[in-house]
Write a protein that holds these residues in place. Sequence first.
Motif, PDB file in Angstrom:
ATOM      1  N   LYS A 192      -1.033   3.042 -11.348  1.00 47.44           N
ATOM      2  CA  LYS A 192      -1.846   3.186 -10.187  1.00 47.44           C
ATOM      3  C   LYS A 192      -1.941   2.150  -9.370  1.00 47.44           C
ATOM      4  O   LYS A 192      -2.572   2.079  -8.276  1.00 47.44           O
ATOM      5  N   LYS A 193      -2.139   0.745 -10.066  1.00 50.08           N
ATOM      6  CA  LYS A 193      -2.297  -0.282  -9.357  1.00 50.08           C
ATOM      7  C   LYS A 193      -1.132  -1.236  -9.411  1.00 50.08           C
ATOM      8  O   LYS A 193      -0.361  -1.222 -10.005  1.00 50.08           O
ATOM      9  N   GLU A 208       1.370   4.115  -2.892  1.00 46.24           N
ATOM     10  CA  GLU A 208       0.926   5.630  -2.558  1.00 46.24           C
ATOM     11  C   GLU A 208       1.910   6.493  -2.535  1.00 46.24           C
ATOM     12  O   GLU A 208       1.689   7.545  -2.805  1.00 46.24           O
ATOM     13  N   GLU A 209       3.164   5.834  -1.970  1.00 48.17           N
ATOM     14  CA  GLU A 209       4.078   7.171  -1.659  1.00 48.17           C
ATOM     15  C   GLU A 209       5.398   6.964  -2.476  1.00 48.17           C
ATOM     16  O   GLU A 209       5.977   8.125  -2.587  1.00 48.17           O
ATOM     17  N   PRO A 250       4.507   6.410  -7.236  1.00 50.44           N
ATOM     18  CA  PRO A 250       4.144   7.816  -8.176  1.00 50.44           C
ATOM     19  C   PRO A 250       5.218   8.808  -8.249  1.00 50.44           C
ATOM     20  O   PRO A 250       5.029   9.373  -9.595  1.00 50.44           O
ATOM     21  N   ARG A 290       0.784  -1.333  -0.067  1.00 49.89           N
ATOM     22  CA  ARG A 290      -0.214   0.081   0.064  1.00 49.89           C
ATOM     23  C   ARG A 290       0.944   1.233  -0.124  1.00 49.89           C
ATOM     24  O   ARG A 290       0.683   2.272  -0.961  1.00 49.89           O
ATOM     25  N   ARG A 291       2.111   1.323   0.975  1.00 48.68           N
ATOM     26  CA  ARG A 291       2.830   2.501   1.028  1.00 48.68           C
ATOM     27  C   ARG A 291       3.432   2.662  -0.117  1.00 48.68           C
ATOM     28  O   ARG A 291       3.794   4.034  -0.832  1.00 48.68           O
TER      29      ARG A 291
END
Length: 178
Positions: free
Chosen positions: A92-93, A82-83, A86, A78-79
């Motif tokens: 995005k997935k 998200e962090e 990007p 997840r991190r």
Amino acid sequence: MNSIGFYRAPAPTEPLRFVDHTYRDYSRFLEAGGKLITHKKSTDNFPARLHRILSNEEHSDVICWMPHGRAWKILDKRRFMEEVAPKYYVNKKFSSFVRQLSGWGFKRLHQKKDFGCYYHECFLRGVPEITCLIRRLPPGKGRTIPSIDCEPDFYTLARLHPLPDRTTKSEGLPSSEV
């Protein structure tokens, strides 16, 4: 159904294909006089960016090298998405990221110590230059089945052939606009 309305039976299934874990050790490739074949995007392609991520200590709690330096692991998916991702990729997935790994020839390990880790023979800690040898694979013929018995033992390999000690704070390829 086809245009006439008849059901067409699926094609016979292809034989099972297992992951080929043949491993050539590129840790001394440059010292042995190996030539780097670069192209215009080789310093900013998917593997080069991934090497920069792993070489950045800021991300070590999310993604890290294994102790032997021949495989790496995402510690927090997840991190990572998200962090970290990007800043380097447009994905995005997580599934798209994993698809990219497969497309560049990275393989996943299923052994106890390295379970869930990824590796490529030209992707080694402290040797970012050889990522230019990694090429995208042609489209495959579907999924392959893990072949745990044939996976390389990187801990034994590291004892027999340790990676060159070239780690520095500024390790990695020249940064470019991402």
